[in-house]
Scaffold this motif. Structure first.
Motif: not given
Length: 516
Positions: A302, A307, A321, A324-325, A327-329, A331-332, A388, A392
């Motif tokens: 981070w 960060e 935070r 937030a990461h 959520k990105d993870e 998604d991928e 989230y 999705k």
């Protein structure tokens, strides 16, 4: 000549005697201060907890302030006090030598007796306090147990993976269900998370999920729920040179045990871990990489990603935070799983609720005790991540297991000490989501963390032979086999968990397949 020899012998004996006294004073002070520190920060711990948390201790992202306090209090203060005593004694003897201080033989004898008693008191108090703080008596009793984990350990056998699904595993730092009691606390700290994980929507929970006997810290919770065995280490593995070197780097961590990540990797899963702290603390990264996790993202990652420091406290990155990461993870990972047909396991460990709690800017304090607000804010971040995933559509093909890593620690300096001491029904918060599961179905209640290992595997859609893994039986199984450790009466089961089981752990730490 004989007079000179006798005089020299007396002098050498006097020096050695004085040295021994100072060593005893120093050792007694070290043990006493260490015991007070342990009681204040962690409460009563175990020998295994002490030794295994000394592996790869970090001063950054792993309780750095506490580490430095320990260095000063245990490493420096006893030396200064002992040195001060030695200096005072030297000055006092020098006064007597030059005739500026007269003392009768009776007075001198009384002084020696008082000093001897004081030294003995320091040694006894320090030894007793330290032995009590780390459970030395329990450790010795465990060595005399006839039980051995190898007689009950079951290597998981997957009989069907046709219905395997993605898995999200969230560990809540100190996630004790008791904190939801509005009569003991200013508010229900789990309310935000409970609102998005209701039974009417299909979420399930294990009523009365227990911390295992001898557990109570993060790595113990992780190994129990992912390997199905109590965490024990250096005291039972005298042949492992890496483990016997305090602060040394170890190559594998319980490499001989078959754990969650191993099973999932064998069935095509991509295993990823996200945490806010430095993963090298207590060798968490070594454990994860030893057991099928291909990607471990922690404080170092981070920081490298840019960060800001206001999002980082002594222990690591804020839960705001971190989620937030997450959520990105996801998604991928979900996109990749949809493309390849290979599932994933995303494991996340929260941090904000680790003592001493830190109030980040994102968290409004609306309670008299700030720790209550911090717990609530952390749960709100996890709830946001769950929402989230629902928005999705990830919950359509992804199982989710949310649980505390251990009960809230009961130390003299921690929050909620008085409230939790008054509770006689402490348990670990948990929620389980399985796509398509009928609302209202029940799980076997009052099980401990050992049973989470097979439960998580079955939540991921893998069918286990006899629903067993490690020492546990899946909570989805309504009953247990008479041969299982879970069929034992409470007292012998507790003795089994506390037993040294030297052969079992020797092979497990050596990287060999654990005996079964």
């Amino acid at each position: 000549m004989s007079d000179r020899i006798r005089a020299l012998t007396r002098r050498v004996g006097s020096v050695m005697g004085s040295t021994l006294v100072y060593v005893l004073i120093w050792a007694g002070l070290v043990l006493l201060i260490a015991a007070l520190g342990i009681r204040f920060y962690w409460g009563k711990i175990s020998v295994n907890q002490l030794l295994l948390n000394l592996i790869s201790v970090q001063v950054d992202g792993g309780g750095g302030a506490i580490v430095w306090i320990g260095v000063v209090a245990i490493g420096v203060v006893p030396l200064l006090v002992t040195g001060g005593i030695a200096l005072l004694r030297y000055l006092r003897r020098r006064k007597r030598r030059f005739g500026r201080h007269m003392q009768s033989r009776r007075s001198a004898r009384a002084t020696r007796i008082v000093c001897s008693v004081a030294v003995a008191a320091i040694v006894v108090a320090g030894s007793s306090a330290f032995a009590s703080a780390v459970g030395v008596v329990d450790y010795i009793k465990a060595a005399n147990s006839d039980f051995d984990l190898g007689d009950y350990y079951v290597k998981p056998i997957v009989t069907d993976d046709e219905h395997k699904r993605n898995l999200v595993l969230i560990y809540l730092e100190s996630g004790e269900a008791t904190l939801a009691d509005g009569q003991l606390f200013e508010k229900d700290a789990f309310a935000p998370l409970k609102e998005v994980t209701t039974s009417s929507d299909g979420w399930q929970s294990i009523k009365g999920l227990q911390e295992y006997e001898g557990g109570g810290w993060t790595m113990a919770g992780i190994t129990a729920t992912q390997c199905g065995v109590p965490l024990k280490g250096m005291g039972t593995v005298s042949g492992n040179a890496a483990l016997n070197e305090l602060g040394g780097v170890i190559d594998t961590y319980l490499g001989g045990a078959t754990c969650l990540g191993d099973v999932l990797e064998d069935h095509g899963y991509t295993n990823v871990f996200l945490g806010g702290a430095d993963a090298s603390f207590a060798a968490k990264d070594t454990f994860l990489r030893s057991h099928g996790y291909s990607d471990v993202k922690d404080l170092n990652v981070w920081r490298a990603a840019g960060e800001p420091e206001e999002s980082i406290r002594d222990w690591g990155l804020s839960d705001e935070r971190l989620m937030a990461h997450a959520k990105d993870e996801i998604d991928e990972l979900h996109a990749e799983a949809a493309r390849t047909g290979q599932p994933f396991n995303l494991s996340v460990l929260t941090l904000d609720t680790h003592e001493p709690v830190h109030v980040f800017d994102y968290c409004p304090v609306d309670t008299e005790d700030a720790a209550t607000s911090v717990f609530s804010c952390s749960m709100a971040q996890v709830a946001g991540f769950v929402s989230y995933m629902e928005e999705k559509g990830y919950l359509d093909d992804t199982a989710v297991v949310i649980m505390g890593d251990h009960l809230k620690q009961m130390s003299a300096g921690s929050a909620f000490h008085e409230q939790l001491a008054a509770s006689d029904n402490r348990s670990i918060f948990n929620r389980i989501w399985i796509p398509g599961e009928n609302p209202g179905s029940t799980l076997r209640p009052d099980v401990d963390q050992m049973n989470l290992y097979p439960t998580i595997l079955e939540a991921a859609g893998l069918t286990l032979q006899d629903s067993e893994a490690g020492l546990g039986v899946s909570a989805f199984a309504p009953s247990v086999s008479s041969n299982s450790a879970q069929a034992m009466m409470p007292e012998p089961y507790a003795e089994l968990l506390n037993s040294r089981s030297e052969q079992f752990y020797a092979t497990a730490w050596a990287g060999q397949d654990a005996p079964q």
